[in-house]
Scaffold this active site. Sequence first.
Site, short mmCIF file in Angstrom:
data_model
loop_
_atom_site.label_atom_id
_atom_site.label_comp_id
_atom_site.label_asym_id
_atom_site.label_seq_id
_atom_site.Cartn_x
_atom_site.Cartn_y
_atom_site.Cartn_z
N LYS A 118 -8.76 14.19 4.22
CA LYS A 118 -7.91 13.00 4.24
C LYS A 118 -7.04 13.09 5.48
O LYS A 118 -6.97 14.15 6.11
CB LYS A 118 -7.04 12.92 2.98
CG LYS A 118 -6.31 14.25 2.68
CD LYS A 118 -5.51 14.17 1.39
CE LYS A 118 -6.32 14.24 0.11
NZ LYS A 118 -6.25 13.05 -0.71
N ARG A 119 -6.36 12.00 5.86
CA ARG A 119 -5.45 12.06 7.00
C ARG A 119 -4.46 13.21 6.80
O ARG A 119 -4.10 13.53 5.67
CB ARG A 119 -4.64 10.75 7.11
CG ARG A 119 -5.35 9.62 7.80
CD ARG A 119 -4.44 8.41 7.89
NE ARG A 119 -3.91 8.05 6.60
CZ ARG A 119 -2.61 8.00 6.31
NH1 ARG A 119 -1.70 8.26 7.22
NH2 ARG A 119 -2.22 7.66 5.11
N LYS B 288 0.84 14.59 1.81
CA LYS B 288 -0.44 14.96 1.20
C LYS B 288 -0.55 16.46 0.99
O LYS B 288 -1.43 16.95 0.30
CB LYS B 288 -1.60 14.45 2.06
CG LYS B 288 -1.72 12.91 2.06
CD LYS B 288 -2.84 12.44 2.98
CE LYS B 288 -2.99 10.94 3.07
NZ LYS B 288 -3.73 10.35 1.93
N LYS C 196 -13.99 9.18 -4.91
CA LYS C 196 -15.30 9.53 -4.35
C LYS C 196 -15.74 10.91 -4.85
O LYS C 196 -16.89 11.13 -5.21
CB LYS C 196 -15.25 9.52 -2.82
CG LYS C 196 -14.91 8.16 -2.23
CD LYS C 196 -14.58 8.29 -0.73
CE LYS C 196 -13.85 7.07 -0.21
NZ LYS C 196 -13.20 7.32 1.11
N HIS D 108 0.79 -1.23 0.00
CA HIS D 108 0.00 0.00 0.00
C HIS D 108 0.81 1.27 0.00
O HIS D 108 0.24 2.36 -0.04
CB HIS D 108 -0.91 0.04 1.23
CG HIS D 108 -2.15 -0.75 1.07
ND1 HIS D 108 -3.28 -0.24 0.50
CD2 HIS D 108 -2.43 -2.03 1.37
CE1 HIS D 108 -4.23 -1.17 0.48
NE2 HIS D 108 -3.73 -2.26 1.01
N THR E 86 -8.14 7.13 -2.63
CA THR E 86 -9.49 6.70 -2.98
C THR E 86 -10.46 7.86 -2.78
O THR E 86 -11.53 7.89 -3.40
CB THR E 86 -9.97 5.50 -2.13
OG1 THR E 86 -9.71 5.79 -0.74
CG2 THR E 86 -9.26 4.23 -2.54
C1 LIG Z 1 -11.92 7.61 1.47
C2 LIG Z 1 -11.53 7.97 2.84
C3 LIG Z 1 -10.18 8.17 3.15
C4 LIG Z 1 -9.08 8.09 2.11
O1 LIG Z 1 -8.90 9.37 1.53
P1 LIG Z 1 -7.60 9.71 0.65
O2 LIG Z 1 -7.90 11.05 0.11
O3 LIG Z 1 -7.54 8.67 -0.42
O4 LIG Z 1 -6.44 9.69 1.55
C5 LIG Z 1 -9.85 8.52 4.45
N1 LIG Z 1 -10.78 8.64 5.40
C6 LIG Z 1 -12.09 8.46 5.14
C7 LIG Z 1 -13.08 8.64 6.23
C8 LIG Z 1 -12.51 8.12 3.85
O5 LIG Z 1 -13.81 7.92 3.60
#
Ligand SMILES: *Cc1c(COP(=O)(O)O)cnc(C)c1O
Length: 810
Positions: A543-544, A549, A655, A355, A651
Amino acid sequence: MFTDKQSFVTSFQERFVALNGKSFDEGTEQEVYQTLATMVREQAIPKWINTRDKHEEKQSKQVIYFSLEFLLGRFLYNNLLSMDVLEVVQEGLEELGFNFTDITEYEPEPGLGNGGLGRLAACFLDSLAALSLPGHGNGIRYRYGLFKQKIVDGYQVELPDNWLRDGNMWETRRADRAIDVNFGGWIEMRQIGDRLRVVHHPDEVVRAVPYDMPVIGYKNDVVNTLRLWNAESPFDDEEYMERTKGSYKDLLKYKQSIATISEFLYPDDTTYEGKVLRLKQQYFFVSAGVQSMIASYLRHNKSLKHLGDHYAVHINDTHPVVAIPELMRILMDDHGYGWDEAWRVTKSVMSFTNHTLLAEALEKWPVEMYERLLPRIYQIITEINRRFCKDVLVNYPHLEPHMGEIAIVSNEHINMANLAVVGSHSTNGVARIHTDILKQREMRHLYEMFPLRFNNKTNGITHRRWLLKSNPRLSNLITDAIGTSWIEHPNDLEKLMGVSKDASFQEQVMNVKQQNKLDLAGYIQAETGIAVDPDSIFDVQVKRLHAYKRQLMDAMHIHALYQKIQADPTFTMVPRTFIFGAKAAPGYYYAKEVIRYINALASMINNDKRASRFIKVVFLENYRVSMAERIFPGSDLSEQISTASYEASGTGNMKFMMNGALTIGTLDGANIEIRDAVGDDHIFIFGLTPQEVMNYKKFGGYHAADIYHANMEVRNVVDALVNGTFDKVGEYQFQAIFDSLLVYNDDFLVLKDFASYMQAQRRVDEVFADKARWAESSIVNTAKSGIFSSDRTITEYANAVWNIKPTSVK
Ligand SMILES: *Cc1c(COP(=O)(O)O)cnc(C)c1O
């Protein structure tokens, strides 16, 4: 009882009384939720049993997805949708005087993951069930999920997430399927006839008790299982006190030490404290999962020789890699297999996903820790390593100089990624670029040895949760335009291309977006008290929080705009609302400082009369799945701005795209595949390429200070971090951020990409001003998002990695 509204209402009232021991009139909303969820679970149980029976009857091969994290989010709404009773229940509750949406808010949210990796595991379970594939999850029933985040005076504060306080309505405790897991102790080699048998005398035995949760397939009667293990004592209390001659206090201490194993999720998936406990967690759920798989297999089969024709174990990241020596141990020590046969079977069962390329996340365990905690597993790993190194010396002698890099044990550490590649038949990356980098750089020598094992499986997201459920307005509009086939076949979203230039459809799509933005604005107002302009661009980064990032770059862009507004009384811009959501690992000081910086910008700008007409900054606390579901539908712009080559896939980007937001992003992870799908006209790409970044990393040549000196815009923003600018909003300096850029030479190339980012943002403003053009891009993004459904990803895994087939249970 769910067939029509009236029968639902009647049986609901009956069940309410039976479950709560009081009349329905005294019911609270929480009790209504609990009653409803219990009823749904009960409805699913016959299908659950039937699914197990059918899998057995048809001898279907099954996959078990081993993951230390499952970021599940709430189930009620999705389960009702899958069981095709959503409307009946909504209307029935309405009639009983309850608002369905309010009721769903009482469901505690299982946040058993940190971010993308855990959410991927949850999306995969959803797709496995929806596609009628025999596939289950295996993980830990953490007593506490990922911490709850509060923002106090701009700072992140962590609170415990006591998600089990009022019970988990979906789970069933299966004490009859408990498994003992052994730790520590010593190994005896016993000669029995002409065989050498290994006997492990552990010094700690932990009982793993499974709690099973149903994973309900979308309208297909399939109910798969997510099995989460709870750590308990194998002794009853009196027995323990007698055996140990200990006191009552000792007993409590002992029980506490066992419970600690499934106590909490490590709030970080890249570094780890409490190493021994973390290792115990890993072996705990892996050993229980492998043992339980073997036990079910042996209920219907005799020889373990063909285990690989019936079961696949998937190893999600390096955390469960110990499954490989654990299966070897069981085959050899418990079932008398010789090494070669056990090795063949193990490799045929195991597959592995990498990952990340971040060095700190590639697990390496000190030999000493394994030796002490898992003595038999350590022996097996040593033997795997010995044979592997011999193979290298005999068959790949030119790789000898790289032995330290590719060996399983070197420098007194066990390299879990290497063990995973050597002990499985498949290793995949999670986006095309990521897999290519794995093959060409990170794992190039292992790739040379095992070229056929490496493959790509670009991540995906379940369109059922992330579009159908969370964005009903857009879903209905799509269905009106192209019919319902996209729900079962998300690639059919492509039919929207036929109306992407249609003015009336564009207008409808933009109306839906506007309504969703109004909802999001209402949520922001309720959560933060900040009023935002629904006509502004909703520019979102959720995101985290991590340096790679580059939330910092987003924040610096805001600051640069603010400085322009201040410097020029005639300045105007397309109004923007900058929305952030992000948790920082509790021990990650830099990340917490970035949160403080964003909040400092927010209080400075939101309270500035003129600036706040153009810009609002919103930091939503406690970002999680349920919040994400509210955010994506109302977003215009998706910030995917990681340093190229650092984000394995992402991911969140998918979305946003599916919900019609346009991406501003670097050529990183799945952004590249998103660009390929939508075309350059419908995405805002900027910044260094992965190759350029990797070249800087390898050969040097980047000097952040040069950019600081040459670019006044950069210099003004960077200087403001430490020159007292933030005093007026009660914040002090941001020295650590300043230092990361100029003292430590900006590891993540924020300053290098900054000008290109600003320019891309100006393109965003231009396109947004052209409503028809923006609308078309939005439609194209949704239309092309079908390939990012996790149904596509899971179909690829099923066919090319696991060799499992859809099994009808009707
Ligand atoms: C999809 C999702 C992530 C992943 O987000 P990235 O932008 O790909 O890092 C993290 N936390 C939650 C709650 C999510 O739904």
